[in-house]
Design a protein around this motif. Structure first.
Motif, PDB file in Angstrom:
ATOM      1  N   GLY A 272       1.372-113.921  23.338  1.00 55.55           N
ATOM      2  CA  GLY A 272       1.473-113.901  24.794  1.00 55.55           C
ATOM      3  C   GLY A 272       0.518-112.884  25.399  1.00 55.55           C
ATOM      4  O   GLY A 272      -0.202-112.194  24.677  1.00 55.55           O
ATOM      5  N   PRO A 273       0.524-112.798  26.732  1.00 57.75           N
ATOM      6  CA  PRO A 273      -0.414-111.899  27.403  1.00 57.75           C
ATOM      7  C   PRO A 273       0.020-110.452  27.245  1.00 57.75           C
ATOM      8  O   PRO A 273       1.183-110.179  26.947  1.00 57.75           O
ATOM      9  N   PRO A 274      -0.925-109.505  27.448  1.00 59.89           N
ATOM     10  CA  PRO A 274      -0.537-108.102  27.414  1.00 59.89           C
ATOM     11  C   PRO A 274       0.492-107.840  28.504  1.00 59.89           C
ATOM     12  O   PRO A 274       0.411-108.405  29.598  1.00 59.89           O
ATOM     13  N   ALA A 275       1.464-107.004  28.193  1.00 60.00           N
ATOM     14  CA  ALA A 275       2.540-106.741  29.146  1.00 60.00           C
ATOM     15  C   ALA A 275       1.970-106.144  30.423  1.00 60.00           C
ATOM     16  O   ALA A 275       1.035-105.359  30.382  1.00 60.00           O
ATOM     17  N   ILE A 276       2.489-106.566  31.561  1.00 62.73           N
ATOM     18  CA  ILE A 276       2.180-105.800  32.764  1.00 62.73           C
ATOM     19  C   ILE A 276       3.344-104.866  32.971  1.00 62.73           C
ATOM     20  O   ILE A 276       4.499-105.267  32.987  1.00 62.73           O
ATOM     21  N   GLU A 277       2.993-103.610  33.093  1.00 63.02           N
ATOM     22  CA  GLU A 277       4.054-102.625  33.211  1.00 63.02           C
ATOM     23  C   GLU A 277       4.414-102.448  34.672  1.00 63.02           C
ATOM     24  O   GLU A 277       4.137-103.306  35.496  1.00 63.02           O
ATOM     25  N   ASN A 278       5.034-101.317  34.988  1.00 60.80           N
ATOM     26  CA  ASN A 278       5.484-101.103  36.357  1.00 60.80           C
ATOM     27  C   ASN A 278       4.314-101.104  37.320  1.00 60.80           C
ATOM     28  O   ASN A 278       3.183-100.835  36.937  1.00 60.80           O
ATOM     29  N   PRO A 279       4.598-101.426  38.593  1.00 61.11           N
ATOM     30  CA  PRO A 279       3.522-101.322  39.583  1.00 61.11           C
ATOM     31  C   PRO A 279       3.072 -99.875  39.685  1.00 61.11           C
ATOM     32  O   PRO A 279       3.830 -98.969  39.357  1.00 61.11           O
ATOM     33  N   PRO A 280       1.820 -99.661  40.114  1.00 64.34           N
ATOM     34  CA  PRO A 280       1.310 -98.298  40.154  1.00 64.34           C
ATOM     35  C   PRO A 280       2.085 -97.476  41.171  1.00 64.34           C
ATOM     36  O   PRO A 280       2.388 -97.949  42.260  1.00 64.34           O
ATOM     37  N   ASP A 281       2.422 -96.276  40.793  1.00 65.08           N
ATOM     38  CA  ASP A 281       3.133 -95.383  41.692  1.00 65.08           C
ATOM     39  C   ASP A 281       2.512 -94.005  41.527  1.00 65.08           C
ATOM     40  O   ASP A 281       2.723 -93.345  40.523  1.00 65.08           O
ATOM     41  N   PRO A 282       1.709 -93.607  42.515  1.00 71.42           N
ATOM     42  CA  PRO A 282       0.935 -92.379  42.355  1.00 71.42           C
ATOM     43  C   PRO A 282       1.815 -91.143  42.218  1.00 71.42           C
ATOM     44  O   PRO A 282       1.357 -90.107  41.775  1.00 71.42           O
ATOM     45  N   SER A 283       3.103 -91.258  42.587  1.00 75.09           N
ATOM     46  CA  SER A 283       3.934 -90.074  42.509  1.00 75.09           C
ATOM     47  C   SER A 283       4.452 -89.850  41.093  1.00 75.09           C
ATOM     48  O   SER A 283       4.971 -88.801  40.768  1.00 75.09           O
ATOM     49  N   LEU A 284       4.315 -90.866  40.240  1.00 72.50           N
ATOM     50  CA  LEU A 284       4.772 -90.717  38.861  1.00 72.50           C
ATOM     51  C   LEU A 284       3.641 -90.160  38.023  1.00 72.50           C
ATOM     52  O   LEU A 284       2.571 -90.750  37.964  1.00 72.50           O
ATOM     53  N   ILE A 285       3.890 -89.011  37.393  1.00 77.36           N
ATOM     54  CA  ILE A 285       2.825 -88.532  36.512  1.00 77.36           C
ATOM     55  C   ILE A 285       3.120 -88.878  35.072  1.00 77.36           C
ATOM     56  O   ILE A 285       2.305 -88.677  34.200  1.00 77.36           O
ATOM     57  N   ASN A 286       4.311 -89.446  34.825  1.00 80.03           N
ATOM     58  CA  ASN A 286       4.643 -89.658  33.419  1.00 80.03           C
ATOM     59  C   ASN A 286       4.239 -91.039  32.942  1.00 80.03           C
ATOM     60  O   ASN A 286       5.031 -91.797  32.440  1.00 80.03           O
ATOM     61  N   ALA A 287       2.975 -91.374  33.167  1.00 76.59           N
ATOM     62  CA  ALA A 287       2.451 -92.615  32.615  1.00 76.59           C
ATOM     63  C   ALA A 287       1.379 -92.240  31.615  1.00 76.59           C
ATOM     64  O   ALA A 287       0.700 -91.243  31.786  1.00 76.59           O
ATOM     65  N   GLU A 288       1.273 -93.042  30.569  1.00 71.73           N
ATOM     66  CA  GLU A 288       0.228 -92.732  29.614  1.00 71.73           C
ATOM     67  C   GLU A 288      -0.948 -93.642  29.880  1.00 71.73           C
ATOM     68  O   GLU A 288      -0.761 -94.834  30.041  1.00 71.73           O
ATOM     69  N   PRO A 289      -2.128 -93.093  29.904  1.00 71.88           N
ATOM     70  CA  PRO A 289      -3.279 -93.969  29.973  1.00 71.88           C
ATOM     71  C   PRO A 289      -3.420 -94.619  28.608  1.00 71.88           C
ATOM     72  O   PRO A 289      -3.394 -93.937  27.595  1.00 71.88           O
ATOM     73  N   LYS A 290      -3.469 -95.932  28.593  1.00 77.01           N
ATOM     74  CA  LYS A 290      -3.540 -96.588  27.299  1.00 77.01           C
ATOM     75  C   LYS A 290      -4.534 -97.729  27.402  1.00 77.01           C
ATOM     76  O   LYS A 290      -4.185 -98.801  27.856  1.00 77.01           O
ATOM     77  N   PRO A 291      -5.765 -97.497  27.005  1.00 79.68           N
ATOM     78  CA  PRO A 291      -6.741 -98.577  27.109  1.00 79.68           C
ATOM     79  C   PRO A 291      -6.445 -99.655  26.084  1.00 79.68           C
ATOM     80  O   PRO A 291      -5.714 -99.409  25.127  1.00 79.68           O
ATOM     81  N   ASP A 292      -6.984-100.845  26.281  1.00 76.62           N
ATOM     82  CA  ASP A 292      -6.821-101.912  25.299  1.00 76.62           C
ATOM     83  C   ASP A 292      -7.430-101.475  23.965  1.00 76.62           C
ATOM     84  O   ASP A 292      -8.218-100.543  23.905  1.00 76.62           O
ATOM     85  N   TRP A 293      -7.082-102.207  22.921  1.00 75.21           N
ATOM     86  CA  TRP A 293      -7.317-101.716  21.558  1.00 75.21           C
ATOM     87  C   TRP A 293      -8.762-101.291  21.276  1.00 75.21           C
ATOM     88  O   TRP A 293      -8.995-100.336  20.562  1.00 75.21           O
ATOM     89  N   TYR A 294      -9.737-101.979  21.885  1.00 73.96           N
ATOM     90  CA  TYR A 294     -11.120-101.688  21.503  1.00 73.96           C
ATOM     91  C   TYR A 294     -11.620-100.375  22.079  1.00 73.96           C
ATOM     92  O   TYR A 294     -12.723 -99.939  21.753  1.00 73.96           O
ATOM     93  N   LEU A 295     -10.848 -99.738  22.968  1.00 74.31           N
ATOM     94  CA  LEU A 295     -11.272 -98.441  23.490  1.00 74.31           C
ATOM     95  C   LEU A 295     -10.333 -97.313  23.092  1.00 74.31           C
ATOM     96  O   LEU A 295     -10.577 -96.153  23.413  1.00 74.31           O
TER      97      LEU A 295
END
Ligand code: HEC
Length: 478
Positions: A272-295
């Motif tokens: 299936g497709p890569p998961a879409i996570e929560n909508p962007p919320d600039p007030s949340l700092i607890n997100a991990e930047p996670k590029p797709d596998w090739y990066l």
């Protein structure tokens, strides 16, 4: 019937002049001993066609606006018939393209195919490689979920720190000093218009060069490239053992490409497709930047670079990468082509593939990102339910120490494991470290009350898992 077809083709040739060039292309002679190693180029092309078809379909439904992009991706995934499958095809098509661009680059390098007269094949190929990755990266950002936005934010933060050009670079890419709603339009334009347009132009040039020079014959050890004689030798070779591309060599390309496209379909259906996570919320700092596998490997590398050289590294590493990849034809465009006579070339490939693999592993483990979802250290590990140690454990949990530090298996891995820190560091050493911070550890001075500091230090001092063992050992030796 055949007559009608002939007539139609004659008419087409007469009115367009395109039939002859096409036949010429399909039937041009290729060296007879071409092998399976030569199929990656067409695999890239087939994956790219998958990308064009699925990409155009997706673009009819995607809304490139900061406020609606995430919604539209969600809608495509959940509501549109075959929408999830389309997204998955587009994702695995991209993965396949990047995989085979890598394989193609390694093959042409090891076969010495970049040598005379094919230097420009290599150079245009290097730009195609970077462009492919850039298209993948901008595409990933179009999901515009929390992860995507944070990937951009982290990328921008890194770029900002590059000396001289950082600020300009970020302004150009984000249309502002920060990730904002119009940043998305930039990435959209890059992903669907600008990069693909350049890519198609470059592919045309690249393929033209392949036809113009003919594909490189499989290398023979002890048969070096001499620019004075190479073209005559190549002509001679084609005369002796050349075969028409179609069907003698093309069947391998056709078969392999079919397998690749079926593979993309199978992966899309299965994963299936890569998961879409929560909508962007600039007030949340607890997100991990996670590029797709090739990066992933590249982000891991950025996270692992020692702080003092980080700024320069961010600026110089991409330049070194591009220049390094462009170098081979400038360094040795003549001489031996066979990998058996080019041990250094083999060593370089092994080192690069090995390093990327190791960094990739590191990126997958994500040791380098704080673990924001870490569960608090439980009471039985704290060892007491009241008093300064208990309060200290609370500070440890609440002040985010545990995002980066692990205690008895609870917490993140960004900083050292503190399970037995009470045995390693003294009261003063602990206090100083917490107040002053360290490399990649924030300084807590001014950010923590004296009582909190005293408590958390007490808590850490009590981390002596081996103490009971030592006690019984000492008791036994008495
Ligand atoms: C963002 C991640 C992060 C956070 C949050 C963090 N640390 Fe650290 N910590 C580190 C890193 C990385 C090191 C290693 C630093 C170095 O070697 O210079 C470290 C080192 C330490 C050390 C020394 C460990 C050793 O074995 O030498 C102690 C003690 C420590 N941290 C305690 C704390 C406490 C207490 C808190 C919360 C008040 C905290 N840390 C919050 C990342 C973090």
């Amino acid at each position: 019937m055949a007559k009608v077809l002939d007539k139609a083709l004659d008419w087409l040739q007469d009115r367009t002049g395109l039939v002859q060039p096409f036949l010429h292309m399909m039937l041009h002679p290729v060296p007879g001993k071409s092998t399976w190693a030569y199929v990656f180029g067409t695999a890239i092309m087939s994956s790219f066609i998958v990308q064009l078809l699925t990409g155009v379909a997706l673009s009819t439904m995607y809304v490139p606006s900061g406020g609606e992009a995430w919604e539209s991706v969600k809608w495509i995934t959940e509501k549109v018939p075959f929408g999830a499958w389309l997204r998955a095809m587009h994702y695995f098509g991209a993965s396949s393209m990047i995989l085979f661009v890598g394989a193609h680059a390694i093959r042409t390098y090891l076969f010495g195919s970049f040598k005379f007269p094919r230097e420009l094949n290599w150079i245009s190929g290097v730009f195609l490689l970077f462009l492919t990755v850039a298209i993948g990266f901008t595409g990933q950002i179009l999901r515009w979920d929390q992860t995507a936005v944070w990937t951009v934010a982290v990328g921008a933060e890194q770029a900002l720190r590059a000396p001289f050009i950082g600020k300009t670079l970020v302004r150009v890419f984000l249309s502002g000093d920060n990730v904002n709603a119009s940043s998305l339009s930039h990435f959209f334009a890059l992903h669907v218009f600008i990069f693909p347009a350049i890519l198609i132009g470059l592919i045309a040039f690249h393929v033209w060069l392949v036809l113009h020079h003919g594909i490189s014959e499989p290398p023979t050890p002890g048969k070096p490239v001499n620019p004075e004689t190479y073209r005559d030798e190549y002509k001679e070779l084609l005369k002796k053992e050349g075969e028409p591309f179609w069907p003698n060599a093309a069947w391998r390309d056709a078969l392999f490409s079919t397998i690749v496209v079926l593979g993309i379909c199978a992966c899309a259906l299965h994963f299936g497709p890569p998961a879409i996570e929560n909508p962007p919320d600039p007030s949340l700092i607890n997100a991990e930047p996670k590029p797709d596998w090739y990066l992933t490997w590249y982000f891991a590398l950025l996270a692992l670079v020692p702080a003092p050289i980080e700024d320069w590294f961010i600026l110089l590493f991409p330049v070194i990468l591009v220049v390094g990849m462009l170098l081979p034809p400038f360094i040795s465009n003549t001489g031996e082509r066979s990998a058996r006579r080019r041990p250094w070339a083999v060593a370089i490939v092994v080192v690069i593939v090995g390093s990327i693999g190791a960094l990739w592993q590191e990126g997958i483990n994500e040791y380098w990102t704080p673990k924001f979802e870490a569960k608090p250290v439980p009471e039985q590990i704290v060892g007491t339910a009241s008093g300064p140690i208990f309060d200290g454990a609370k500070v440890f949990n609440d002040r985010g120490c545990l995002y980066c530090h692990m205690i008895s298996g609870h917490g993140g891995k960004r900083g050292p494991d503190l399970t037995d820190v009470g045995e390693r560091l003294t009261h003063d050493q602990l206090t100083i470290r917490i107040v002053n911070g360290g490399v990649n550890m924030p300084a807590y001075a001014g950010n923590i009350t004296p009582k909190e500091l005293a408590d958390v230090t007490k808590f850490l001092e009590s981390r002596k898992p081996h103490a009971p063992l030592l006690k019984s050992y000492n008791a036994g030796s008495k």
